[in-house]
Design a protein around this motif. Structure first.
Motif, PDB file in Angstrom:
ATOM      1  N   ASP A 234      53.865  60.134  17.051  1.00 54.21           N
ATOM      2  CA  ASP A 234      53.173  59.600  15.773  1.00 54.21           C
ATOM      3  C   ASP A 234      51.435  59.809  15.954  1.00 54.21           C
ATOM      4  O   ASP A 234      50.749  59.136  15.569  1.00 54.21           O
ATOM      5  CB  ASP A 234      53.530  58.282  15.716  1.00 54.21           C
ATOM      6  CG  ASP A 234      53.255  57.849  14.011  1.00 54.21           C
ATOM      7  OD1 ASP A 234      53.024  58.935  13.332  1.00 54.21           O
ATOM      8  OD2 ASP A 234      53.377  56.636  13.626  1.00 54.21           O
ATOM      9  N   PHE A 235      51.235  61.097  16.550  1.00 50.37           N
ATOM     10  CA  PHE A 235      49.922  61.416  16.816  1.00 50.37           C
ATOM     11  C   PHE A 235      49.583  62.677  16.127  1.00 50.37           C
ATOM     12  O   PHE A 235      49.941  63.732  16.363  1.00 50.37           O
ATOM     13  CB  PHE A 235      49.283  61.509  18.228  1.00 50.37           C
ATOM     14  CG  PHE A 235      47.966  61.877  18.578  1.00 50.37           C
ATOM     15  CD1 PHE A 235      46.966  60.918  17.916  1.00 50.37           C
ATOM     16  CD2 PHE A 235      47.416  62.866  18.837  1.00 50.37           C
ATOM     17  CE1 PHE A 235      45.655  60.985  18.200  1.00 50.37           C
ATOM     18  CE2 PHE A 235      46.293  63.267  19.283  1.00 50.37           C
ATOM     19  CZ  PHE A 235      45.151  62.428  18.785  1.00 50.37           C
ATOM     20  N   MET A 236      48.596  62.521  14.802  1.00 55.01           N
ATOM     21  CA  MET A 236      48.159  63.702  14.259  1.00 55.01           C
ATOM     22  C   MET A 236      49.232  64.755  13.869  1.00 55.01           C
ATOM     23  O   MET A 236      49.057  65.782  13.696  1.00 55.01           O
ATOM     24  CB  MET A 236      47.071  64.502  15.061  1.00 55.01           C
ATOM     25  CG  MET A 236      45.905  63.696  15.280  1.00 55.01           C
ATOM     26  SD  MET A 236      44.350  64.591  15.612  1.00 55.01           S
ATOM     27  CE  MET A 236      43.062  63.593  15.232  1.00 55.01           C
ATOM     28  N   LEU A 237      50.317  64.170  13.010  1.00 53.43           N
ATOM     29  CA  LEU A 237      51.418  64.698  12.800  1.00 53.43           C
ATOM     30  C   LEU A 237      50.904  65.873  11.843  1.00 53.43           C
ATOM     31  O   LEU A 237      51.439  66.915  11.628  1.00 53.43           O
ATOM     32  CB  LEU A 237      52.610  63.812  12.246  1.00 53.43           C
ATOM     33  CG  LEU A 237      53.124  62.975  13.138  1.00 53.43           C
ATOM     34  CD1 LEU A 237      54.127  62.062  12.753  1.00 53.43           C
ATOM     35  CD2 LEU A 237      53.516  63.672  14.689  1.00 53.43           C
ATOM     36  N   TRP A 238      50.352  65.216  10.654  1.00 49.54           N
ATOM     37  CA  TRP A 238      49.877  66.018   9.556  1.00 49.54           C
ATOM     38  C   TRP A 238      49.007  67.317  10.092  1.00 49.54           C
ATOM     39  O   TRP A 238      49.181  68.314   9.708  1.00 49.54           O
ATOM     40  CB  TRP A 238      48.915  65.169   8.620  1.00 49.54           C
ATOM     41  CG  TRP A 238      48.327  66.028   7.501  1.00 49.54           C
ATOM     42  CD1 TRP A 238      47.158  66.884   7.447  1.00 49.54           C
ATOM     43  CD2 TRP A 238      49.058  65.898   6.118  1.00 49.54           C
ATOM     44  NE1 TRP A 238      47.044  67.331   6.227  1.00 49.54           N
ATOM     45  CE2 TRP A 238      47.992  66.890   5.354  1.00 49.54           C
ATOM     46  CE3 TRP A 238      49.887  65.330   5.326  1.00 49.54           C
ATOM     47  CZ2 TRP A 238      48.253  67.034   3.748  1.00 49.54           C
ATOM     48  CZ3 TRP A 238      50.143  65.675   4.013  1.00 49.54           C
ATOM     49  CH2 TRP A 238      49.178  66.549   3.182  1.00 49.54           C
ATOM     50  N   GLN A 239      47.985  67.118  10.948  1.00 51.28           N
ATOM     51  CA  GLN A 239      47.128  68.165  11.498  1.00 51.28           C
ATOM     52  C   GLN A 239      47.871  69.046  12.517  1.00 51.28           C
ATOM     53  O   GLN A 239      47.216  70.300  12.479  1.00 51.28           O
ATOM     54  CB  GLN A 239      45.919  67.218  12.377  1.00 51.28           C
ATOM     55  CG  GLN A 239      45.003  66.421  11.530  1.00 51.28           C
ATOM     56  CD  GLN A 239      45.480  65.041  11.256  1.00 51.28           C
ATOM     57  OE1 GLN A 239      46.730  64.715  11.328  1.00 51.28           O
ATOM     58  NE2 GLN A 239      44.469  64.309  11.241  1.00 51.28           N
ATOM     59  N   CYS A 240      49.018  68.844  12.952  1.00 49.34           N
ATOM     60  CA  CYS A 240      49.827  69.690  13.842  1.00 49.34           C
ATOM     61  C   CYS A 240      50.849  70.407  13.069  1.00 49.34           C
ATOM     62  O   CYS A 240      51.379  71.424  13.510  1.00 49.34           O
ATOM     63  CB  CYS A 240      50.360  68.815  14.761  1.00 49.34           C
ATOM     64  SG  CYS A 240      49.618  67.994  16.227  1.00 49.34           S
ATOM     65  N   CYS A 241      50.783  70.361  11.890  1.00 45.86           N
ATOM     66  CA  CYS A 241      51.661  70.950  11.061  1.00 45.86           C
ATOM     67  C   CYS A 241      51.776  72.561  10.827  1.00 45.86           C
ATOM     68  O   CYS A 241      52.492  73.257  10.354  1.00 45.86           O
ATOM     69  CB  CYS A 241      52.197  70.499   9.812  1.00 45.86           C
ATOM     70  SG  CYS A 241      50.595  70.484   8.401  1.00 45.86           S
ATOM     71  N   GLU A 242      50.228  73.121  11.012  1.00 45.41           N
ATOM     72  CA  GLU A 242      49.993  74.363  10.843  1.00 45.41           C
ATOM     73  C   GLU A 242      48.915  74.945  11.814  1.00 45.41           C
ATOM     74  O   GLU A 242      47.922  74.356  12.141  1.00 45.41           O
ATOM     75  CB  GLU A 242      49.447  74.529   9.397  1.00 45.41           C
ATOM     76  CG  GLU A 242      49.292  75.996   9.181  1.00 45.41           C
ATOM     77  CD  GLU A 242      48.464  76.090   7.574  1.00 45.41           C
ATOM     78  OE1 GLU A 242      48.417  77.254   7.001  1.00 45.41           O
ATOM     79  OE2 GLU A 242      48.393  75.119   7.089  1.00 45.41           O
ATOM     80  N   ASN A 243      49.296  75.991  12.595  1.00 48.50           N
ATOM     81  CA  ASN A 243      48.523  76.855  13.367  1.00 48.50           C
ATOM     82  C   ASN A 243      47.949  75.842  14.695  1.00 48.50           C
ATOM     83  O   ASN A 243      46.921  76.324  15.054  1.00 48.50           O
ATOM     84  CB  ASN A 243      47.369  77.360  12.312  1.00 48.50           C
ATOM     85  CG  ASN A 243      47.722  78.386  11.523  1.00 48.50           C
ATOM     86  OD1 ASN A 243      48.563  79.280  11.859  1.00 48.50           O
ATOM     87  ND2 ASN A 243      46.885  78.150  10.467  1.00 48.50           N
TER      88      ASN A 243
END
Length: 288
Positions: A234-243
């Motif tokens: 549950d750490f930076m899931l949105w930020q990890c979704c691309e590139n």
């Protein structure tokens, strides 16, 4: 991790790298492309402590020393932003003695990190504490406010200390902020058709309301988790979704350092070079 990165790590280990060699190595790395934002899940403090016959609290203390060490490496590499997962919201479920020790550590070390002449001031780093801070005791909240004030004029780099944090909470808060912002239009007496047009929320809208983005963080290039555990927790899931490049290191966080980080940077640089070559040669083929 590719053969070249593994070979470099083996050579560095055998050389028992000196301070001068470290500086030369970092300068060599800086000559290539450098990530703008690196995140760390600082995992393994408790298992490190048990393996060393130490108290859990001592493991967390050694983890703080590792944070200073790794942060300085990142700053020497001119990495613009570093984000660390310092305390999850779920960590409040741990034994009360451990939670109390972590609160005390946070209160004292935040101010130490930001004190005059210390690391953040030396490198011009702005400190952001990202998360649901209201869950902390008032003394910790006061330390956070003071630490942020001490570094608010720094503009060279950013350190995001995520605590108490969860990615789901960050995304939920971002959506709530988007809706709250849109509802202001209704109160302003806008035409109902204009109102419904304005409440249309896109990915960019949500992204712009994320706590980390609102504090000036660039897109996340690399995420590193230590201790051999292969999940994001549950750490930076949105930020990890691309590139974003994900790296899972077997090293416990208190032991993590330059020898562990160099192969990760080399792997990222290699991918950037290959991507640039693909764009260059791909464009040449199209032009023909």
């Amino acid at each position: 991790m590719n053969f070249i990165s593994t070979l470099v790590q083996w050579i560095l280990t055998k050389l028992r790298i000196t301070w001068l060699a470290q500086r030369l190595l970092l300068r060599t790395l800086v000559a290539g492309p450098i990530p703008q934002h690196v995140g760390f899940v600082m995992d393994g403090n408790r298992r490190y402590a048990r393996g060393k016959g130490k108290l859990v609290q001592e493991g967390h203390g050694d983890g703080y020393l590792a944070l200073r060490r790794v942060l300085e490496i990142c700053l020497r590499l001119n990495i613009r932003c570093v984000s660390v997962y310092a305390f999850a919201i779920d960590n409040f479920k741990r034994p009360q003695e451990e939670v109390n020790a972590l609160m005390q550590l946070a209160e004292t070390k935040l101010l130490e990190l930001c004190s005059h002449g210390d690391l953040l001031q030396e490198y011009g780093v702005k400190l952001n504490v990202i998360g649901r801070r209201s869950l902390f005791p008032e003394s910790v909240q006061a330390a956070i406010r003071r630490a942020e004030v001490l570094t608010k004029r720094n503009s060279r780099s950013i350190l995001n200390v995520c605590m108490p944090y969860s990615s789901r909470d960050e995304m939920t808060t971002a959506v709530e902020d988007c809706i709250r912002e849109a509802l202001v239009i209704e109160d302003a007496g806008k035409d109902i058709n204009d109102y419904f047009m304005c409440v249309y929320i896109t990915e960019d809208t949500i992204n712009s309301h994320l706590m980390s983005v609102k504090r000036g963080s660039p897109p996340l290039d690399i995420l590193v988790r230590t201790s051999g555990v292969k999940r994001l927790s549950d750490f930076m899931l949105w930020q990890c979704c691309e590139n974003t490049h994900l790296h899972f290191s077997n090293t416990y966080w208190p032991d993590f350092g330059l020898l562990d980080f160099v192969p990760i940077i080399l792997e990222w640089q290699r991918s950037v070079w290959f991507k640039r070559q693909d764009i260059l040669f791909g464009g040449s083929r199209i032009s023909r």
